[in-house]
Design a protein around this motif. Structure first.
Motif, short mmCIF file in Angstrom:
data_model
loop_
_atom_site.label_atom_id
_atom_site.label_comp_id
_atom_site.label_asym_id
_atom_site.label_seq_id
_atom_site.Cartn_x
_atom_site.Cartn_y
_atom_site.Cartn_z
N MET A 231 0.78 -0.99 0.13
CA MET A 231 0.19 -0.12 0.02
C MET A 231 0.81 1.18 -0.18
O MET A 231 0.50 2.27 -0.72
N ALA A 232 1.80 1.32 0.68
CA ALA A 232 2.75 2.32 0.96
C ALA A 232 3.59 2.45 -0.33
O ALA A 232 3.84 3.58 -0.79
N ASP A 233 4.37 1.60 -0.61
CA ASP A 233 5.37 1.54 -1.73
C ASP A 233 4.84 1.54 -3.14
O ASP A 233 5.35 2.24 -4.25
N ARG A 234 3.69 0.89 -3.32
CA ARG A 234 3.24 0.61 -4.88
C ARG A 234 1.80 1.35 -5.00
O ARG A 234 1.79 1.57 -6.38
N TRP B 148 -6.11 -1.60 -2.22
CA TRP B 148 -5.50 -2.92 -2.15
C TRP B 148 -6.41 -4.15 -2.47
O TRP B 148 -5.54 -5.12 -3.10
N ALA B 149 -7.58 -4.19 -2.13
CA ALA B 149 -8.45 -5.13 -2.65
C ALA B 149 -8.52 -5.33 -4.14
O ALA B 149 -8.30 -6.70 -4.62
N GLU B 150 -8.48 -4.46 -4.82
CA GLU B 150 -8.50 -4.36 -6.26
C GLU B 150 -7.17 -5.06 -6.71
O GLU B 150 -6.82 -5.77 -7.70
N HIS B 151 -5.93 -4.70 -5.98
CA HIS B 151 -4.62 -5.25 -6.33
C HIS B 151 -4.57 -6.71 -5.89
O HIS B 151 -4.04 -7.45 -6.87
#
Length: 421
Positions: free
Chosen positions: A344-347, A389-392
């Motif tokens: 979440m933070a980096d990408r 994040w869920a989509e990722h």
């Protein structure tokens, strides 16, 4: 009562009720005597301390006590008297100390700890004190030395690893500190001064997308599979999800309220549940307060959450290995939380303070009264971050479809209708 040289022959000739006091030779010790009561001859010492006449029993005739050894002990005890101490009181104190074996003190400590510790923390401390330290259970806490502890820590580290040995050491040290505060006259905590087993540094494992995909798709449609997927989607801790309760959920607004009693930092935590997470919630079972775990119909405890962690993790690892053709490098369910926050933070570009809010970390501007308002203010940002994040996660390609168990349906992440009331 006779006054004579106490010898083996004189002791053997004693009749019931008779006493001999040591005298009539160069090594005679004033007050040292032997008396027979019924069929047992016992060595004693008579002395005066603080103006009072006192008696102390040295021991019965026979191994190890002979007239010579008993006479030497009488001399030693008179030296104690000369230093202003009462041997009878010292002996009584030793008897009391011998009545406090480690197991008895551990039981007392655990009764106290159960009232103030979280269930999982208490369970771990109980296991260390009652299982890891079992070889020392019969030993008085007044007689346990650093050597006892160091030897046991070394044995335990060899059998179970440095981390477990260090935690067992900490549990014992906490018990001794508590016992001292409770008034036991232990000179010092014997754990202090022992070497702490060398431990690996904090885990920094962040799972790759291939690993995350393999874990996700290997999860079955059972309690453990749902828990693992929720751990990944919410980035919360294992026991927080495993002991999730219906009373904490508002499925209409999509909010999960973790009470302070169930969080590591003792602060209430509000977690937005995105549709993908809501779709993982099981049907509500009659008579159960918890979402996961064995229900009453299966003979389980309706007042506790999921408990089959080790066996379920091993089964999941087997399915992952079957799907990939090889086992994943060692991973833990806590790695899911670290991986989610890192990606979440980096990408995904989620701001650090939003990631901290999702993780329920408290630092800097989130501490104090402002933290209450920040939690409310960040609710929308937290939900947006968790949806991204869920989509990722949804976009992660399946590894060898058909081999890793039941994966999600193509429309899984859009299917909010899977939520159960």
């Amino acid at each position: 009562m006779a006054v004579s040289n106490i010898t083996i022959r004189a002791v053997q000739a004693l009749k019931p009720g008779e006493t001999i006091w040591d005298a009539d030779h160069r090594e005679a010790v004033r007050g040292f005597g032997v008396r027979r009561q019924r069929d047992q001859a016992t060595y004693v010492l008579k002395y005066r301390v603080f103006g009072r006449q006192r008696f102390v029993t040295i021991g019965p005739h026979g191994a190890p006590w002979t007239p010579e050894l008993a006479r030497k002990e009488a001399k030693r005890l008179l030296g104690v008297v000369a230093n202003g101490k009462d041997p009878a009181d010292e002996k009584a104190k030793k008897r009391l100390q011998a009545a406090d074996p480690l197991r008895a003190i551990a039981d007392q400590y655990l009764r106290n700890a159960k009232q103030r510790l979280k269930p999982r923390t208490y369970s771990e401390i109980e296991r260390y004190l009652l299982v890891s330290w079992k070889p020392l259970h019969p030993v008085s806490v007044f007689q346990i030395t650093r050597r006892h502890i160091s030897a046991r820590i070394a044995d335990f580290a060899s059998a179970h690893g440095a981390v477990s040995a260090a935690r067992a050491r900490t549990a014992l040290s906490s018990m001794f500190n508590w016992a001292i505060r409770e008034g036991l006259e232990i000179a010092a905590n014997p754990v202090l001064g022992t070497n702490r087993p060398a431990q690996p540094g904090s885990r920094e494992r962040v799972l790759t997308e291939t690993e995350l995909s393999a874990i996700w798709h290997a999860c079955g449609d059972d309690d453990y599979g749902r828990i693992v997927r929720l751990l990944l989607l919410t980035a919360q801790r294992r026991d927080e999800v495993g002991s999730m309760q219906w009373a904490e959920l508002d499925t209409i607004s999509g909010l999960w309220t973790l009470p302070g009693a169930r969080t590591k930092n003792r602060r209430e935590h509000l977690i937005p549940l995105v549709p993908a997470a809501l779709a993982l919630l099981p049907s509500r079972r009659s008579g159960r307060d918890y979402l996961f775990g064995d229900g009453p119909r299966r003979g389980g405890d309706p007042h506790r959450g999921f408990s089959g962690w080790s066996k379920s993790k091993a089964a999941l690892d087997e399915r992952i290995a079957e799907a990939l053709g090889e086992s994943l490098p060692h991973w833990t369910v806590h790695d899911l939380r670290r991986s989610a926050s890192t990606v979440m933070a980096d990408r995904l570009g989620v701001l650090p303070h939003i990631v901290e809010a999702i993780l329920n970390h408290v630092s800097g501007h989130r501490a104090g009264v402002a933290g209450v308002y920040n939690r409310a203010r960040y609710a929308a940002e937290m939900r947006e971050a968790l949806e991204r994040w869920a989509e990722h996660v949804a976009a992660l390609p399946a590894q060898r479809p058909g081999h890793a168990g039941a994966g999600p349906r193509p429309d899984f992440f859009q299917e909010a209708a899977g939520v159960h009331s």
